[in-house]
Scaffold this active site. Structure first.
Site, PDB file in Angstrom:
ATOM      1  N   LYS A 148      56.420  30.971 -48.407  1.00 36.71           N
ATOM      2  CA  LYS A 148      57.082  30.347 -47.067  1.00 36.71           C
ATOM      3  C   LYS A 148      58.417  31.177 -46.722  1.00 36.71           C
ATOM      4  CE  LYS A 148      54.631  26.163 -46.439  1.00 36.71           C
ATOM      5  NZ  LYS A 148      54.225  25.844 -45.328  1.00 36.71           N
ATOM      6  N   ASP A 178      54.199  32.595 -44.390  1.00 35.68           N
ATOM      7  CA  ASP A 178      54.307  31.536 -43.523  1.00 35.68           C
ATOM      8  C   ASP A 178      55.687  31.204 -42.842  1.00 35.68           C
ATOM      9  OD1 ASP A 178      53.681  29.240 -42.089  1.00 35.68           O
ATOM     10  OD2 ASP A 178      53.057  28.230 -43.618  1.00 35.68           O
ATOM     11  N   GLU A 204      51.487  33.399 -40.944  1.00 33.96           N
ATOM     12  CA  GLU A 204      51.171  32.137 -40.202  1.00 33.96           C
ATOM     13  C   GLU A 204      52.441  31.847 -39.081  1.00 33.96           C
ATOM     14  OE1 GLU A 204      49.976  29.000 -42.664  1.00 33.96           O
ATOM     15  OE2 GLU A 204      49.376  30.255 -44.127  1.00 33.96           O
ATOM     16  N   ASP A 229      48.673  28.095 -37.057  1.00 37.87           N
ATOM     17  CA  ASP A 229      48.611  26.935 -37.993  1.00 37.87           C
ATOM     18  C   ASP A 229      49.108  25.488 -36.815  1.00 37.87           C
ATOM     19  OD1 ASP A 229      48.911  24.769 -39.692  1.00 37.87           O
ATOM     20  OD2 ASP A 229      49.869  25.775 -41.097  1.00 37.87           O
ATOM     21  N   LYS A 256      43.677  22.198 -41.346  1.00 41.54           N
ATOM     22  CA  LYS A 256      44.159  20.686 -42.302  1.00 41.54           C
ATOM     23  C   LYS A 256      43.638  19.828 -41.653  1.00 41.54           C
ATOM     24  CE  LYS A 256      48.769  23.065 -43.566  1.00 41.54           C
ATOM     25  NZ  LYS A 256      48.980  24.214 -42.728  1.00 41.54           N
TER      26      LYS A 256
END
Length: 339
Positions: A148, A178, A204, A229, A256
């Site tokens: 992240k 991400d 991402e 995403d 997701k």
């Protein structure tokens, strides 16, 4: 058919940092479905300020949909398109009840015959915290690590990636990052060019969702492959899904079920993207082991045996009070335990 709802709060072992803030606890709703003989359990887990069904009267709306399933004996997926976390929970409960076991789909993974490759997730933190977490993931045997980024100083993040690449080449460790939409559009391409020198697999969501034209330009110009995403959240109509992907043309989409349409919506996304030559993988979204088990089994059913692309299914060890399930991580794979 009877359905009961139980609200729970899960607590993180360590604060989970993203560019949107830090999570210390997680609220979920468990739905338990029974037909008098069999029982199925599913998890409804919206993410605050992110899910399109993160609404003040969540429990009330969920009860309404449960009542409809009780009344009709089926799940009306069309009426629940805009409530993906609720749909996913009910789909999981239904699938579990129908299978009369935790083996939702009959796959080699579900039978405990093969594991699913997963990425090691490194949460945001200070430079030193992230360095230590990366070392830990590599020691655990992960060959794909997802970081992240976007919360600490960008130069420090570049230095972190540089140090990893000095030790491990791209054939040894696949690196994904991400940004969770953290980059301003005006700076995004420059930052993507700097990131690309470290042989990353993909990034991402470099900019905030909803900027289709800007994201499309980045996908055309970026030397680094872009995965969508958050961009997919709230895009629940099949025609709109195709339109968005046709405009933006990302390299990948990351799915997701709790955010992107439940099991039904994820299957639609994968099929639509595949038709356009766009890759995909599936990840969990901070669910308990109930949701994680369903997501992993869904991935094994969609992508078939011997999945090669690492999936994002390593979040089952985040909570102090998780729900026991026959899942374990061995090296860089998630397995169903059959003992």
């Amino acid at each position: 058919m009877k359905i009961e709802i139980e609200e729970r709060t899960l607590h993180f072992k360590q604060p989970a940092g993203t560019s949107r803030g830090v999570y210390t606890e997680r609220r979920i709703w468990l739905v338990t479905m029974t037909d008098g003989e069999r029982i199925g359990v599913g998890e409804c887990a919206p993410l605050p300020q992110l899910s399109c069904d993160d609404i003040p009267n969540y429990a009330e709306v969920l009860r309404h949909f449960c009542d409809e399933v009780e009344r009709t004996g089926e799940i009306d997926t069309d009426s629940m398109r805009d409530y993906p976390s609720m749909l996913f929970g009910l789909e999981t409960a239904w699938q579990t009840l129908t299978a009369n076991s935790q083996m939702l789909f009959d796959t080699p993974f579900s039978r405990g015959e093969e594991g699913i490759p997963i990425n090691g997730l490194v949460w945001m933190g200070t430079y030193e915290e992230m360095r230590q977490r990366i070392e830990q993931k590599l020691e655990q045997g992960f060959h794909c690590v997802k970081l992240k980024i976007g919360a600490i100083d960008f130069e420090a993040e570049l230095e972190l990636l540089k140090k990893i690449r000095e030790r491990f080449g791209p054939r040894e460790v696949e690196l994904r990052v991400d940004a969770n939409g953290a980059f301003p559009y005006e700076e995004a391409l420059y930052k993507l060019e700097l990131l690309s020198q470290y042989a990353l697999h993909s990034i991402e969501q470099p900019i905030k969702a909803g900027q289709w034209a800007n994201m499309a330009e980045l996908c055309r110009e970026s030397p680094l492959r872009i995965a969508l995403d958050e961009e997919l959240i709230g895009v629940n109509d099949p025609d709109q899904k195709r339109q968005m992907l046709n405009i933006i043309r990302p390299a990948y989409i990351i799915l997701k079920p709790s955010l992107h349409g439940g099991m039904t919506g994820v299957r639609e996304w994968v099929e639509t993207a595949s038709d356009m030559g766009i890759g995909s993988w599936i990840t969990s979204a901070l669910e308990s082991n109930i949701g994680l088990n369903a997501i992993a089994q869904l991935a094994s059913d969609i992508y078939g045996p011997a999945i090669r692309m690492p999936q994002g299914l390593g979040t089952g060890q985040l909570f102090t009070d998780n729900i026991p399930m026959p899942l374990e991580i061995r090296g860089d794979r998630l397995w169903v335990t059959t003992e």
